[in-house]
Design a protein around this motif. Sequence first.
Motif, mmCIF file in Angstrom:
data_model
loop_
_atom_site.group_PDB
_atom_site.id
_atom_site.type_symbol
_atom_site.label_atom_id
_atom_site.label_comp_id
_atom_site.label_asym_id
_atom_site.label_seq_id
_atom_site.Cartn_x
_atom_site.Cartn_y
_atom_site.Cartn_z
ATOM 1 N N ALA A 157 0.939 -1.110 -0.001
ATOM 2 C CA ALA A 157 0.037 -0.094 -0.156
ATOM 3 C C ALA A 157 0.988 1.184 0.127
ATOM 4 C CB ALA A 157 -1.077 -0.102 1.299
ATOM 5 N N TRP A 158 0.305 2.231 -0.379
ATOM 6 C CA TRP A 158 1.031 3.550 -0.333
ATOM 7 C C TRP A 158 0.896 4.504 0.992
ATOM 8 C CZ3 TRP A 158 -3.059 3.606 -4.166
ATOM 9 C CH2 TRP A 158 -4.088 4.510 -3.806
ATOM 10 N N LEU A 159 1.859 4.949 1.241
ATOM 11 C CA LEU A 159 1.605 5.945 2.507
ATOM 12 C C LEU A 159 0.973 7.035 2.195
ATOM 13 C CD1 LEU A 159 5.565 5.669 3.622
ATOM 14 C CD2 LEU A 159 3.397 4.428 4.678
ATOM 15 N N PRO A 160 0.290 7.766 3.398
ATOM 16 C CA PRO A 160 0.474 7.347 4.902
ATOM 17 C C PRO A 160 -0.523 6.229 5.108
ATOM 18 C CG PRO A 160 -0.970 9.204 4.658
ATOM 19 C CD PRO A 160 -0.340 8.787 3.023
ATOM 20 N N THR B 274 8.721 3.750 -5.367
ATOM 21 C CA THR B 274 7.767 4.936 -5.424
ATOM 22 C C THR B 274 7.180 5.057 -6.917
ATOM 23 O OG1 THR B 274 9.745 6.177 -6.333
ATOM 24 C CG2 THR B 274 9.324 6.298 -3.946
ATOM 25 N N GLU B 275 6.269 5.752 -6.901
ATOM 26 C CA GLU B 275 5.401 6.020 -8.439
ATOM 27 C C GLU B 275 4.718 7.326 -8.172
ATOM 28 O OE1 GLU B 275 2.201 3.207 -10.706
ATOM 29 O OE2 GLU B 275 1.911 3.790 -8.519
ATOM 30 N N MET C 202 -5.806 8.303 3.206
ATOM 31 C CA MET C 202 -4.837 7.775 2.172
ATOM 32 C C MET C 202 -5.201 8.200 0.909
ATOM 33 S SD MET C 202 -4.173 3.757 3.048
ATOM 34 C CE MET C 202 -3.429 3.541 1.552
ATOM 35 N N TRP C 203 -6.671 8.457 0.428
ATOM 36 C CA TRP C 203 -6.852 8.625 -0.998
ATOM 37 C C TRP C 203 -6.441 10.150 -1.137
ATOM 38 C CZ3 TRP C 203 -7.923 6.310 -5.009
ATOM 39 C CH2 TRP C 203 -8.276 6.870 -6.045
ATOM 40 N N GLY D 9 2.444 16.415 -9.523
ATOM 41 C CA GLY D 9 1.537 15.547 -9.119
ATOM 42 C C GLY D 9 2.169 14.863 -7.731
ATOM 43 N N PRO D 10 1.270 14.340 -7.055
ATOM 44 C CA PRO D 10 1.558 13.358 -6.137
ATOM 45 C C PRO D 10 2.812 12.204 -6.334
ATOM 46 C CG PRO D 10 -0.537 13.612 -6.031
ATOM 47 C CD PRO D 10 -0.286 13.977 -7.340
ATOM 48 N N VAL D 11 3.452 12.049 -5.708
ATOM 49 C CA VAL D 11 4.456 10.814 -5.771
ATOM 50 C C VAL D 11 4.108 9.637 -4.542
ATOM 51 C CG1 VAL D 11 6.763 9.855 -5.612
ATOM 52 C CG2 VAL D 11 6.425 12.246 -6.724
ATOM 53 N N LEU D 12 3.709 8.637 -4.937
ATOM 54 C CA LEU D 12 3.142 7.631 -4.012
ATOM 55 C C LEU D 12 4.382 6.745 -3.621
ATOM 56 C CD1 LEU D 12 -0.021 6.322 -5.602
ATOM 57 C CD2 LEU D 12 0.491 8.222 -3.950
ATOM 58 N N GLN D 13 4.510 6.570 -2.258
ATOM 59 C CA GLN D 13 5.420 5.538 -1.527
ATOM 60 C C GLN D 13 5.058 4.539 -0.990
ATOM 61 O OE1 GLN D 13 8.644 7.708 0.691
ATOM 62 N NE2 GLN D 13 8.274 6.133 2.072
#
Length: 291
Positions: free
Chosen positions: A145-148, A162-163, A202-203, A263-267
């Motif tokens: 899952a991505w943070l947080p 990361t994405e 999270m969303w 844009g967001p970077v998902l970890q």
Amino acid sequence: MELRDIEIFLTLAEELHFGRTAERLHLSQARVSQSIKQQERRIGGALFERTSRNVQLTPLGQRLRDRLGAGYREIMAAVDEAVATTRGQIGTLTLGAMAVDHHQIAPVLDLFRQRHPRCEVRIREILPTDPFSALRAGRVDIALAWLPVDEPDLTVGPNLHTESMVLAVSPGHPLAGRDQVTMEDLGDHPVVWADGPIPDYMWRAHTPAVTPAGRPIPRGLGVATLEEALTAISGGTVVSPVGVHAAATRSRHDIAFLPLADGPVLQYVPVWRTAAETTLVRAFAQAAADA
């Protein structure tokens, strides 16, 4: 207090349901009830408040859960590690991954399999809008899952990958002709929203509620899956940030993917139920840290 009685107490403290506790531990409901009553008599106070509709921990029960939980996990970890030392890692580890996440963690999987060749790794798909249900139901051992992630019953492991994000729009959308877009542009166009049990916090890491300037980002259609999102986007009424890895596998004529400059970077991280941590789970977390 016997170890089995501690296990019964901690499981009931998690499930808050005598029937589900009995089912998980392969015991009769009467055995669970008898154990709790014996513990309460020994302690001299009620550990649970019981009504015909629900079961809740008393303040005394909460304190006992917190103290016993850590000790119980240490005991079981010691036993698991002793067994693993003599037998090697044997069993099945089931990972819950979103879309193509398992491709992005190939080095972690390779290292884990190299270290534990007798362990079978299975991959099950979990939805971005529902990252934890399969985990809490025991259908997967670890969810990616991505943070947080801020869930009191879950443990968060080391970083996996990361994405970055792109913006998915229909070819006829007003934004479609641009070389790139910004998050501020989303203040003028409805986005899809998560129709599922994903925590709001999270969303918002995926699709923020406001632009960088503080303008509300309008919500459009609710979706449960990426395919539902792309179908809605192709109609031209909504847009959505989409992970670059997922976008790369979904080339289609009715969707354009635009670079999202800020844009967001998902970890992404491995997440597991603290109460269900096993030697295999810890071994995977170690492989993630080392890889």
